[in-house]
Design a protein around this motif. Structure first.
Motif: not given
Length: 442
Positions: A95-104
């Motif tokens: 789910r979500g957007k690629i920009t939301e994929l932070k390390p945590n």
């Protein structure tokens, strides 16, 4: 044999193998063969390279640019006279957007690749907005086993996809164009849709509580008159929230429900009052009503069983484990989030059957066979599944009932609640084992 990729910058449309590999697979130098990497396919010319290491193969620069295979990863090859496939290339849609994929957040998905040494190849994590179907690529993250991290980049679209989120019809059509039917768990069904899919099959019908929609007043009254005890449940609810138990006693109607962790009881003394209460408390258009089953209990604690069913590395359904859930005392739900507890189902069955191991194992086998049959039946209705959590219960005669099926994202942490860490990691890794089988590298 594992292979590693290198790039030949001075060629176009070519793949180079060690002469031993060419001889082993009876390949013909200077001949053209179909080369397949993920969703990408193209004719390529076979040639021999002069490097000493037989595990190396070289791609010409144009092919390497098209597919974006990292050079540090180990790959497997399937070779015959018609096609060479390099892989596996496996994707996890989240789910979500690629920009939301932070390390945590990315770290959460490392659990799926704990068995990377058995998977090998390119494992991708991507979102819908990262798909470039015209170029057959994804902008996403690739797993690097050396650093145990996800690395951002542009990669070839995978040849099999494990869907951690539902996919719209448009997205499913896109996947079908790119990788055929090699994507699974893309269609999420709710409790009512489960009933509609399974209740038409006689072998399943005997294990499903009678179910109806709660939106029509007269149908709801007829259903309650027929069964006396019913449960009203959100069609798409999770974790036992919003569930009401309703029992008819003469002209009175007794409600039980959970609110802020407390078990509450209310009584209405006529059907009109009962219906008014339901209309005030619930959006009945989003609810179904289900036959109440006289379930086995232990010490006033309701019991059900989460049967964890997945496809394995051979493409076959198997039950990875069964966890029993025991609700808090006098609660109408068994959910752990509502105060319940969990343990391995075997221990619960032994308690139910007075330490009679033969009867307990027979009942466990019965639940396993029913769960697999239900999954096979669901796939007969047009679904492609690989990861399912099935809630079952036993009535006081020992009959098995299927209460609910979750294919959106069955929560593997129930294994940890039962103290079974091995089961937890098995549940996390199995979907990619099945995806690898789908790619042809199983």
């Amino acid at each position: 044999m594992l292979f590693h990729i290198r790039i030949n910058p001075d060629s176009t449309g070519m793949i180079f193998f060690h002469h031993d590999v060419i001889e082993q697979y009876s390949l013909l130098p200077s001949s053209s063969i179909r080369l397949k990497i993920g969703a990408w396919e193209k004719q390529a010319e076979i040639a021999a390279h002069s490097a000493e290491d037989p595990s190396l193969f070289f791609l010409s620069a144009d092919i390497a640019a098209d597919v974006g295979l990292p050079e540090h990863l180990p790959y497997e090859l399937t070779l015959d006279q018609q096609e060479i496939q390099i892989g596996p290339v496996i994707g996890i849609l989240i789910r979500g957007k690629i920009t939301e994929l932070k390390p945590n957040r990315l770290n959460i998905y490392l659990k799926y690749v704990v068995n990377y040494k058995q998977l090998r190849g390119l494992i991708l994590l991507f979102t819908v907005d990262g798909i470039d179907d015209t170029q057959k690529k994804v902008n996403g993250f690739a797993f690097n086993p050396d650093s145990n991290r996800w690395e951002k980049g542009s990669y070839v679209f995978p040849s099999a996809v494990f869907c951690r989120r539902s996919a719209t019809p448009k997205l499913r059509s896109c996947f079908t164009r790119l990788c055929g039917n090699r994507f699974f768990n893309s269609q999420v069904f709710n409790k009512w849709e489960m009933w509609e899919r399974l209740s038409g099959y006689e072998s399943m019908r005997a294990h499903l509580p009678d179910t109806s929609l709660a939106v029509h007043k007269n149908e709801l009254k007829r259903f309650i008159d027929q069964h006396q005890i019913v449960f009203l449940k959100p069609k798409a609810g999770m974790q036992g929230s919003g569930i009401f138990r309703l029992e008819q006693q003469g002209s009175s109607y007794i409600f039980q429900y959970e609110l802020n962790g407390q078990s509450l009881t209310s009584t209405a003394y006529s059907w009109e009052d009962a219906y008014s209460f339901l209309k005030m408390e619930l959006n009945l258009e989003k609810y179904l009503v289900q036959q109440g089953i006289p379930l086995i209990k232990m010490g006033q604690r309701v019991i059900d069983f989460r049967v964890l069913v997945q496809k394995n590395r051979h493409g076959s359904w198997c039950v990875q484990g069964i966890v029993s859930r025991l609700g808090k005392k006098n609660s109408i739900v068994s959910n752990i989030s509502s105060g319940g507890s969990a343990e391995k189902a075997w221990f619960t069955l032994l308690k139910i059957y007075g330490q009679d191991e033969r009867t307990a194992i027979k009942k466990q086998n019965e639940m396993e066979h029913l769960a697999i049959e239900a999954c096979e039946t669901l796939e007969m209705t047009g679904l492609h599944l690989g990861n399912v959590g099935m809630d079952m219960a036993l009535d006081q005669s020992g009959h098995c009932w299927i209460i609910e099926i979750n294919n959106r994202d069955p929560d593997a942490t129930i294994a940890l609640d039962a103290g079974d860490q091995e089961l937890y990691y098995r549940l996390k890794s199995a979907p990619l084992d099945y995806a690898k089988w789908l790619t042809g590298f199983g």
